[in-house]
Motif scaffolding. Structure first.
Motif, mmCIF file in Angstrom:
data_model
loop_
_atom_site.group_PDB
_atom_site.id
_atom_site.type_symbol
_atom_site.label_atom_id
_atom_site.label_comp_id
_atom_site.label_asym_id
_atom_site.label_seq_id
_atom_site.Cartn_x
_atom_site.Cartn_y
_atom_site.Cartn_z
ATOM 1 N N ASP A 5 -6.932 13.267 4.704
ATOM 2 C CA ASP A 5 -7.232 13.022 6.117
ATOM 3 C C ASP A 5 -5.954 12.521 6.789
ATOM 4 O O ASP A 5 -5.171 11.806 6.169
ATOM 5 C CB ASP A 5 -8.327 11.955 6.188
ATOM 6 C CG ASP A 5 -8.914 11.777 7.567
ATOM 7 O OD1 ASP A 5 -8.142 11.740 8.552
ATOM 8 O OD2 ASP A 5 -10.140 11.658 7.669
ATOM 9 N N ASP A 58 1.743 1.321 5.348
ATOM 10 C CA ASP A 58 1.242 1.926 6.589
ATOM 11 C C ASP A 58 2.324 2.568 7.455
ATOM 12 O O ASP A 58 2.075 2.911 8.616
ATOM 13 C CB ASP A 58 0.441 0.912 7.423
ATOM 14 C CG ASP A 58 -0.789 0.415 6.683
ATOM 15 O OD1 ASP A 58 -1.442 1.240 5.996
ATOM 16 O OD2 ASP A 58 -1.103 -0.780 6.758
ATOM 17 N N ASP A 85 -6.002 10.549 9.399
ATOM 18 C CA ASP A 85 -6.280 9.240 9.981
ATOM 19 C C ASP A 85 -6.378 8.112 8.950
ATOM 20 O O ASP A 85 -6.203 6.951 9.291
ATOM 21 C CB ASP A 85 -7.589 9.283 10.778
ATOM 22 C CG ASP A 85 -7.479 10.193 11.990
ATOM 23 O OD1 ASP A 85 -6.401 10.225 12.612
ATOM 24 O OD2 ASP A 85 -8.467 10.892 12.295
ATOM 25 N N LYS A 86 -6.683 8.462 7.700
ATOM 26 C CA LYS A 86 -6.848 7.432 6.672
ATOM 27 C C LYS A 86 -6.206 7.930 5.384
ATOM 28 O O LYS A 86 -6.615 8.938 4.822
ATOM 29 C CB LYS A 86 -8.327 7.130 6.448
ATOM 30 C CG LYS A 86 -8.545 6.017 5.466
ATOM 31 C CD LYS A 86 -10.010 5.683 5.308
ATOM 32 C CE LYS A 86 -10.114 4.511 4.352
ATOM 33 N NZ LYS A 86 -11.315 4.504 3.594
ATOM 34 N N LEU A 117 -1.449 11.224 3.332
ATOM 35 C CA LEU A 117 -2.217 11.756 4.459
ATOM 36 C C LEU A 117 -2.167 13.276 4.380
ATOM 37 O O LEU A 117 -1.239 13.833 3.796
ATOM 38 C CB LEU A 117 -1.596 11.326 5.789
ATOM 39 C CG LEU A 117 -1.421 9.847 6.049
ATOM 40 C CD1 LEU A 117 -0.503 9.630 7.243
ATOM 41 C CD2 LEU A 117 -2.765 9.202 6.289
ATOM 42 N N THR A 172 2.649 7.517 2.944
ATOM 43 C CA THR A 172 2.777 6.255 3.665
ATOM 44 C C THR A 172 3.138 5.141 2.678
ATOM 45 O O THR A 172 2.683 5.155 1.529
ATOM 46 C CB THR A 172 1.478 5.852 4.384
ATOM 47 O OG1 THR A 172 0.452 5.614 3.406
ATOM 48 C CG2 THR A 172 1.017 6.919 5.349
ATOM 49 N N THR A 201 0.843 -1.206 0.000
ATOM 50 C CA THR A 201 0.000 0.000 0.000
ATOM 51 C C THR A 201 0.875 1.251 0.000
ATOM 52 O O THR A 201 1.918 1.300 0.648
ATOM 53 C CB THR A 201 -0.912 0.055 1.242
ATOM 54 O OG1 THR A 201 -0.107 0.093 2.423
ATOM 55 C CG2 THR A 201 -1.868 -1.122 1.297
#
Length: 117
Positions: free
Chosen positions: A51, A88, A53-54, A44, A85, A40
């Motif tokens: 966002d 993650d 947070d996601k 952000l 990111t 992934t």
């Protein structure tokens, strides 16, 4: 009567301070070096599309190397703060966020290398 006059003055002053918002289109290109088996990649940030947070996903252009996405946001600001990111893991730990400066006209194109400021 005095309260009414003060209220009218306050409303006039505050209503004239509204910042004009613009529709901004941003395309980001992220180069990732030295990582394999990337699952992934995302971005952000602050704003009505980004966002903290996601992460907004980036699409693979070149496997384990180059990723991109295009998004639109409505804002009155001249820039947006962001961070990328990979799997993650957020980049630039203990460093300032990236600042993507919007183009004065047209779409903004932002190129970055993961974890390099």
């Amino acid at each position: 009567m005095k309260a009414i006059i003060l209220t009218i003055i306050a409303v006039t002053l505050f209503s004239s301070c509204v910042q004009k918002a613009y529709e901004r289109e941003v395309t980001v290109y992220l180069t990732v070096k030295g990582k394999q088996n990337i699952k992934t990649v995302g971005i952000l940030g602050d704003g009505n599309k980004l966002d903290w947070d996601k992460a907004l996903p980036l699409q693979e252009v070149v496997k384990d190397s180059l990723y991109t996405t295009t998004f639109k946001m409505r804002t009155g600001y001249l820039l947006v703060e962001a961070a990328f990111t990979v799997n993650d893991t957020v980049e630039l730990k203990d460093k300032p966020n990236r600042r993507i400066q919007f183009a004065k006209e047209g779409a903004t194109v932002y190129k970055a290398v993961f974890d390099e400021s």
